[in-house]
Design an enzyme around this catalytic site. Sequence first.
Site, PDB file in Angstrom:
ATOM      1  N   ASN A  47       0.863  -1.190   0.000  1.00 34.78           N
ATOM      2  CA  ASN A  47       0.000   0.000   0.000  1.00 34.78           C
ATOM      3  C   ASN A  47       0.899   1.240   0.000  1.00 34.78           C
ATOM      4  O   ASN A  47       1.493   1.571   1.028  1.00 34.78           O
ATOM      5  CB  ASN A  47      -0.898  -0.050   1.248  1.00 34.78           C
ATOM      6  CG  ASN A  47      -1.737   1.204   1.412  1.00 34.78           C
ATOM      7  OD1 ASN A  47      -1.813   2.037   0.501  1.00 34.78           O
ATOM      8  ND2 ASN A  47      -2.370   1.345   2.569  1.00 34.78           N
ATOM      9  N   LYS A  76      -0.007   4.220  -0.263  1.00 39.57           N
ATOM     10  CA  LYS A  76      -0.720   5.377   0.313  1.00 39.57           C
ATOM     11  C   LYS A  76      -0.577   6.596  -0.604  1.00 39.57           C
ATOM     12  O   LYS A  76      -0.491   6.427  -1.811  1.00 39.57           O
ATOM     13  CB  LYS A  76      -0.201   5.660   1.722  1.00 39.57           C
ATOM     14  CG  LYS A  76      -0.193   4.394   2.569  1.00 39.57           C
ATOM     15  CD  LYS A  76      -0.025   4.666   4.024  1.00 39.57           C
ATOM     16  CE  LYS A  76       0.040   3.341   4.760  1.00 39.57           C
ATOM     17  NZ  LYS A  76       0.036   3.479   6.199  1.00 39.57           N
ATOM     18  N   HIS A  95      -9.390   0.496   5.232  1.00 39.95           N
ATOM     19  CA  HIS A  95      -8.087   0.775   5.864  1.00 39.95           C
ATOM     20  C   HIS A  95      -8.298   1.709   7.053  1.00 39.95           C
ATOM     21  O   HIS A  95      -9.162   2.596   7.001  1.00 39.95           O
ATOM     22  CB  HIS A  95      -7.137   1.405   4.839  1.00 39.95           C
ATOM     23  CG  HIS A  95      -5.731   1.470   5.330  1.00 39.95           C
ATOM     24  ND1 HIS A  95      -5.301   2.459   6.172  1.00 39.95           N
ATOM     25  CD2 HIS A  95      -4.680   0.652   5.143  1.00 39.95           C
ATOM     26  CE1 HIS A  95      -4.028   2.255   6.465  1.00 39.95           C
ATOM     27  NE2 HIS A  95      -3.623   1.156   5.855  1.00 39.95           N
ATOM     28  N   GLU A 106      -6.769   4.206   8.023  1.00 43.34           N
ATOM     29  CA  GLU A 106      -6.658   5.641   7.711  1.00 43.34           C
ATOM     30  C   GLU A 106      -7.952   6.159   7.091  1.00 43.34           C
ATOM     31  O   GLU A 106      -8.322   7.321   7.282  1.00 43.34           O
ATOM     32  CB  GLU A 106      -5.437   5.885   6.806  1.00 43.34           C
ATOM     33  CG  GLU A 106      -4.146   5.774   7.605  1.00 43.34           C
ATOM     34  CD  GLU A 106      -2.938   5.283   6.843  1.00 43.34           C
ATOM     35  OE1 GLU A 106      -2.925   5.355   5.595  1.00 43.34           O
ATOM     36  OE2 GLU A 106      -1.990   4.813   7.506  1.00 43.34           O
ATOM     37  N   GLU A 120      -4.907  -5.358  10.829  1.00 42.45           N
ATOM     38  CA  GLU A 120      -3.961  -4.262  10.957  1.00 42.45           C
ATOM     39  C   GLU A 120      -4.239  -3.501  12.248  1.00 42.45           C
ATOM     40  O   GLU A 120      -5.071  -2.577  12.259  1.00 42.45           O
ATOM     41  CB  GLU A 120      -4.114  -3.309   9.781  1.00 42.45           C
ATOM     42  CG  GLU A 120      -3.841  -3.944   8.438  1.00 42.45           C
ATOM     43  CD  GLU A 120      -3.270  -2.918   7.475  1.00 42.45           C
ATOM     44  OE1 GLU A 120      -2.103  -3.053   7.124  1.00 42.45           O
ATOM     45  OE2 GLU A 120      -3.970  -1.976   7.118  1.00 42.45           O
ATOM     46  N   GLY A 172       2.452   2.249  10.662  1.00 41.68           N
ATOM     47  CA  GLY A 172       3.321   3.405  10.446  1.00 41.68           C
ATOM     48  C   GLY A 172       4.035   3.889  11.693  1.00 41.68           C
ATOM     49  O   GLY A 172       4.609   4.978  11.708  1.00 41.68           O
ATOM     50  N   SER A 212       3.785  -2.080  10.397  1.00 38.84           N
ATOM     51  CA  SER A 212       5.243  -1.986  10.571  1.00 38.84           C
ATOM     52  C   SER A 212       5.988  -3.267  10.211  1.00 38.84           C
ATOM     53  O   SER A 212       7.003  -3.601  10.828  1.00 38.84           O
ATOM     54  CB  SER A 212       5.582  -1.536  11.993  1.00 38.84           C
ATOM     55  OG  SER A 212       5.049  -0.245  12.233  1.00 38.84           O
TER      56      SER A 212
HETATM   57  C1  PEP Z   1      -0.667  -0.020   6.159  1.00 37.67           C
HETATM   58  O1  PEP Z   1      -0.874   1.160   5.985  1.00 37.67           O
HETATM   59  O2  PEP Z   1      -1.494  -0.845   5.725  1.00 37.67           O
HETATM   60  C2  PEP Z   1       0.512  -0.414   6.893  1.00 37.67           C
HETATM   61  C3  PEP Z   1       0.553  -1.610   7.384  1.00 37.67           C
HETATM   62  O3  PEP Z   1       1.495   0.533   7.051  1.00 37.67           O
HETATM   63  P1  PEP Z   1       2.969   0.298   7.648  1.00 37.67           P
HETATM   64  O4  PEP Z   1       3.507  -0.974   7.051  1.00 37.67           O
HETATM   65  O5  PEP Z   1       3.746   1.493   7.242  1.00 37.67           O
HETATM   66  O6  PEP Z   1       2.823   0.169   9.130  1.00 37.67           O
END
Ligand code: PEP
Length: 250
Positions: free
Chosen positions: A11, A13, A97, A99, A167, A173, A213
């Site tokens: 992703n 983003k 997601h 976000e 997630e 992040g 992460s």
């Molecule tokens: C994500 O946005 O789906 C995600 C897992 O981000 P990150 O790997 O940066 O934590």
Amino acid sequence: MVDRKFFVGGNWKMNGSLSQYKSLINDLNKAQLDPNTEVVIAPPALYLLPAKDLLTENKKFELGAQDAYYKPSGAFTGEISSAQLKDAGIPWVILGHSERRTIFKESDEDVANKTKAALENGLSVILCVGETLDQREKGDSIKVVLGQLEAAASSINDWSKVVIAYEPVWAIGTGKVATAEQAEEVHKAIRDWLVKTVGKEVGEKVCVIYGGSVNGKNAKELASQPDIDGFLVGGASLKPEFVDIVNARL
Ligand code: PEP
């Protein structure tokens, strides 16, 4: 035990530029990717069609959008629809997601409507669920995650087109990855819920992937857990270590 495919989504983003997405796609085209891992890359919508033109004939990965509205067309400024993704030949979409849920205030109902529209248009869906830090500290992680799943489940009539991404919001992040045990506990609860709700045969086949992460260093240990079938990757999907994550089972 059912042998599920390993699945890794990237992703991007709202990152990248015209020159950056080209080099990221071309690097992936050249990389040695585990042929047993299904890979889906989700660049910003603006780059989906030019990215499609860069895919090689023996496509090592597919493309997905990061969101799609459920109405097919109309006066919805700024949105793109599942029907338009279908028209453009983009086979995947990420929905729900965190976000989208937190920054853009998407409700469970919005996510369910979007999931329904995506599946009706023949798209495959990466459906994201996850608890906040506050919810985890209260011991509510599994309750929250299963609640989000239940809300979307009534819109799903073909589970073969759905990948569930667990997630935890506190891990996205932040550099704070869930431990393999923490992730496995929730993945196992999702698996049990799937088997109970949609039946053993179908439920055991759905891929449940982890996001939060993930990087080239922690991917192998997470991937060794019995109910972790892959990853949804944010930050590290823009870096060369994404290849190590795709190859975490090698
Ligand atoms: C994500 O946005 O789906 C995600 C897992 O981000 P990150 O790997 O940066 O934590």
